[in-house]
Design an enzyme around this catalytic site. Structure first.
Site, PDB file in Angstrom:
ATOM      1  N   ASP A  36      12.704 -27.708  21.916  1.00  0.00           N
ATOM      2  CA  ASP A  36      13.589 -28.054  23.026  1.00  0.00           C
ATOM      3  C   ASP A  36      14.986 -28.374  22.490  1.00  0.00           C
ATOM      4  O   ASP A  36      15.143 -29.277  21.655  1.00  0.00           O
ATOM      5  CB  ASP A  36      13.024 -29.267  23.767  1.00  0.00           C
ATOM      6  CG  ASP A  36      13.584 -29.422  25.169  1.00  0.00           C
ATOM      7  OD1 ASP A  36      14.603 -28.780  25.469  1.00  0.00           O
ATOM      8  OD2 ASP A  36      12.998 -30.175  25.959  1.00  0.00           O
ATOM      9  N   ASP A  37      15.984 -27.614  22.930  1.00  0.00           N
ATOM     10  CA  ASP A  37      17.384 -27.832  22.523  1.00  0.00           C
ATOM     11  C   ASP A  37      17.635 -27.494  21.054  1.00  0.00           C
ATOM     12  O   ASP A  37      18.538 -28.069  20.435  1.00  0.00           O
ATOM     13  CB  ASP A  37      17.821 -29.282  22.775  1.00  0.00           C
ATOM     14  CG  ASP A  37      17.962 -29.617  24.244  1.00  0.00           C
ATOM     15  OD1 ASP A  37      17.557 -28.814  25.089  1.00  0.00           O
ATOM     16  OD2 ASP A  37      18.482 -30.712  24.546  1.00  0.00           O
ATOM     17  N   CYS A  74      17.093 -26.185  30.757  1.00  0.00           N
ATOM     18  CA  CYS A  74      15.676 -26.110  30.434  1.00  0.00           C
ATOM     19  C   CYS A  74      14.809 -25.336  31.430  1.00  0.00           C
ATOM     20  O   CYS A  74      14.242 -24.300  31.093  1.00  0.00           O
ATOM     21  CB  CYS A  74      15.142 -27.525  30.276  1.00  0.00           C
ATOM     22  SG  CYS A  74      13.448 -27.575  29.719  1.00  0.00           S
ATOM     23  N   HIS A 128       8.699 -26.257  32.092  1.00  0.00           N
ATOM     24  CA  HIS A 128       9.301 -27.546  32.409  1.00  0.00           C
ATOM     25  C   HIS A 128       8.389 -28.248  33.407  1.00  0.00           C
ATOM     26  O   HIS A 128       7.966 -27.671  34.402  1.00  0.00           O
ATOM     27  CB  HIS A 128      10.698 -27.379  33.003  1.00  0.00           C
ATOM     28  CG  HIS A 128      11.465 -28.660  33.056  1.00  0.00           C
ATOM     29  ND1 HIS A 128      11.325 -29.564  34.082  1.00  0.00           N
ATOM     30  CD2 HIS A 128      12.356 -29.203  32.196  1.00  0.00           C
ATOM     31  CE1 HIS A 128      12.104 -30.604  33.851  1.00  0.00           C
ATOM     32  NE2 HIS A 128      12.734 -30.411  32.723  1.00  0.00           N
ATOM     33  N   HIS A 325      17.148 -23.146  24.623  1.00  0.00           N
ATOM     34  CA  HIS A 325      18.607 -22.967  24.593  1.00  0.00           C
ATOM     35  C   HIS A 325      19.147 -23.719  23.396  1.00  0.00           C
ATOM     36  O   HIS A 325      18.392 -24.383  22.671  1.00  0.00           O
ATOM     37  CB  HIS A 325      19.293 -23.464  25.874  1.00  0.00           C
ATOM     38  CG  HIS A 325      18.728 -24.739  26.395  1.00  0.00           C
ATOM     39  ND1 HIS A 325      18.926 -25.934  25.761  1.00  0.00           N
ATOM     40  CD2 HIS A 325      17.944 -25.007  27.462  1.00  0.00           C
ATOM     41  CE1 HIS A 325      18.290 -26.893  26.429  1.00  0.00           C
ATOM     42  NE2 HIS A 325      17.677 -26.362  27.454  1.00  0.00           N
TER      43      HIS A 325
END
Length: 563
Positions: A36-37, A74, A128, A325
């Site tokens: 995530d990220d 997300c 998500h 992302h």
């Protein structure tokens, strides 16, 4: 005829072995890992600061896509990747709708594999959570069993971060002594342990599996084991090379990093809205904690890969690693995602295909603390542009399954199709240099032309501007256009702002060369296009028009100089 038949049979067998196409008992498993990220701040992507030996080791045995692009927030990004549809088709731009009832009953990658006989399992953050996946992570459509979520995640955004005052806070910077945390554990540790347990349960079974493991880090807060900070001494941490807001950046393009501003330690900085800046000493701390979180995730990935190896599964398991992302680390005066900049939309993407991308299938765990200087060479790097919507058809082909057919122009009633490209050809043939026809598309919504409190995460009803971005070998081109949330329609003739960056000369995207005059001429030229022309096709034509105009201007200028 006999010789021809033998030749055809040999060709088929060669392709089958090359691509790992087996049926029945020999069908390959899939370990799908999503962080995530996670931007491309990894050693295998050339980042000199990052300490990521386990992911680098995977990259050395994988096909590594150096320019893979996602959506910039997300839920839309994960839904886009797993359905192989872009946000304008899923109609998900925020976190508050479920595509099956909101847009169309689209099949997902795990759902399709489940229909083909796979046991499909989800651990951690894959879809998500919440409305965006029907409060069930899309079970029972996508998964054979209910999704697993680490119990300790309930504490993630509570006051569990020790401060200098001895009290606990809801901080952005949250390096902790794990033994003092609730349950003496952190969420990604629990997810890795559960994933290993599931891998053990699959040993010796004839049914192939698709195991998706979603790690929560390096998403904020940077609640990580404190020892990982020691890998990144503050005195050795660099600031972003371009920490100022570009002079010609349209205000609509700026991300005011509201999720950081809500944290206790950031609020104490009194950074002005919307442009800040964050003080340099805190910037260094922020960057240190982000990189430490990357190394923490790397250790969890290492645990999974080592288990795959130890259980004798690495010879029969396709491994995919990616992120939803990227994340800005001070570039352009921005933090977090929520933009169309390269640092927010470019993600790691690698495929390990046993016997195809590498003859080696061993993944011994690498302790970053004792082997932090260990380096690997990428196995099969690909530089041309790809997108996360390409993952679905590519995985299917690598498994020997029929890939979804390309979606028609309007596909709201089509359950199974892809808006991506099947990348399987790139596993057969080495890249031969730049292909300027390869493009990647991202988009991001805004509620207004100026930064405001809901600029980063506007609700669907509040979206008034959509930023469509196209990345090519030479350019990053973005148009911010009027958007009607009631009809989900963008007006490509109503251009609020534009961005055009010459990537070769300006890799950091700091100098916007979009011309207002050319923009007006471009709109007049393209207004006559039929409404059936897609946004992507319009963007291609618009970029062609703009760059042709720029070339004419350059030629005229050089002609005047010669005369």
């Amino acid at each position: 005829m006999c010789l021809l038949a033998r030749a055809c049979a040999l060709l088929f067998l060669t392709l089958a072995l090359t691509l790992g196409v087996f049926a029945g008992k020999g069908r390959r498993n899939v370990l799908f890992i999503i962080a995530d990220d996670l931007r491309t701040s990894l050693g295998c992507y050339g980042d000199p600061v990052a300490r990521s030996p386990n992911m680098d080791q995977l990259a050395s045995r994988s096909q590594v896509f150096l320019n893979a692009y996602a959506q910039a927030v997300c839920a839309p990004s994960r839904t886009s990747m797993l359905t192989s549809r872009r946000p304008d088709t899923t109609r998900l731009y925020d976190f508050y709708s479920y595509w099956r009832v909101h847009a169309g009953n689209y099949s997902t990658l795990p759902q399709y594999l489940k229909s083909q006989g796979y046991a499909t399992m989800s651990v951690g953050k894959v879809f998500h959570q919440g409305i965006a996946s029907n409060f069930s992570d899309d079970f029972p459509y996508s998964w054979s069993v209910p999704a697993y979520h680490p119990p300790s995640y309930r504490y993630e955004n509570l006051e569990v971060c020790p401060g200098r005052d001895g009290a606990l806070h809801r901080n952005l910077l949250c390096a902790v002594n794990v033994s003092e945390q609730p349950g003496a554990v952190l969420p990604d540790m629990e997810s890795a342990a559960q994933a290993v347990t599931l891998l053990k349960s699959r040993v010796g079974r004839r049914q192939p599996f698709f195991l998706a493991v979603g790690f929560h880090k390096p998403h904020i807060p940077f609640r990580i084991p404190q020892e990982f900070l020691s890998l990144y001494p503050l005195e050795e941490m660099p600031l972003a090379p371009d920490p100022d807001v570009p002079e010609l950046l349209p205000p609509v393009a700026y991300n005011p990093w509201m999720d950081l501003r809500k944290r206790d330690d950031v609020q104490k900085l009194n950074a002005s809205f919307p442009y800040g800046p964050i003080p340099k000493d805190f910037q260094l701390l922020l960057r240190q904690h982000y990189y430490a979180a990357v190394s923490y995730v790397d250790a969890q990935v290492g645990r999974l890969l080592a288990a795959l190896d130890e259980l004798g599964l690495s010879d029969d398991t396709l491994v995919v690693l990616t992120s939803d992302h990227g994340w800005s680390l001070g570039e352009h005066g921005e933090w977090a995602k929520y933009s169309n900049f390269n640092v927010a939309t470019r993600v790691p993407l690698m495929f390990y295909v046993p016997g195809v991308t590498s003859a080696a299938s061993s993944f011994p765990f690498i302790d970053v603390f004792s082997q932090s200087g260990r380096r690997f060479q990428n196995g099969r790097p690909v530089e041309n542009m790809v997108e996360l919507v390409d993952v679905f058809p590519t995985v299917c082909s690598l498994l020997g399954l029929k890939a979804p057919r390309p979606c028609p122009r309007v596909s709201f009633k089509v359950e199974l199709c892809t808006e991506g490209k099947n990348l399987v050809h790139s596993f057969r043939h080495r890249e031969r240099g730049a292909n300027k026809e390869h493009m990647a598309f991202s988009q991001y919504p805004r509620p207004a032309d100026q930064p405001q409190l809901n600029s980063d995460l506007p609700l669907l009803k509040d979206i008034r501007v959509m930023g469509y971005s196209m990345r090519t070998w030479d350019y990053r081109f973005t148009l911010w256009v009027a958007f009607d949330p009631s009809t989900f329609q963008a007006n490509m003739s109503d251009i609020h702002a534009g961005e055009l960056y010459m990537v070769a000369d300006d890799p950091g995207e700091d100098v916007n060369v979009f011309s207002r005059l050319e923009h007006v001429a471009m709109v007049r030229k393209l207004d006559a296009l039929p409404q059936t022309v897609s946004v992507e096709e319009r963007m291609k034509l618009q970029l062609l028009f703009l760059t042709a105009g720029m070339k004419r201007n350059e030629d005229q200028l050089s002609g005047r100089r010669r005369s």
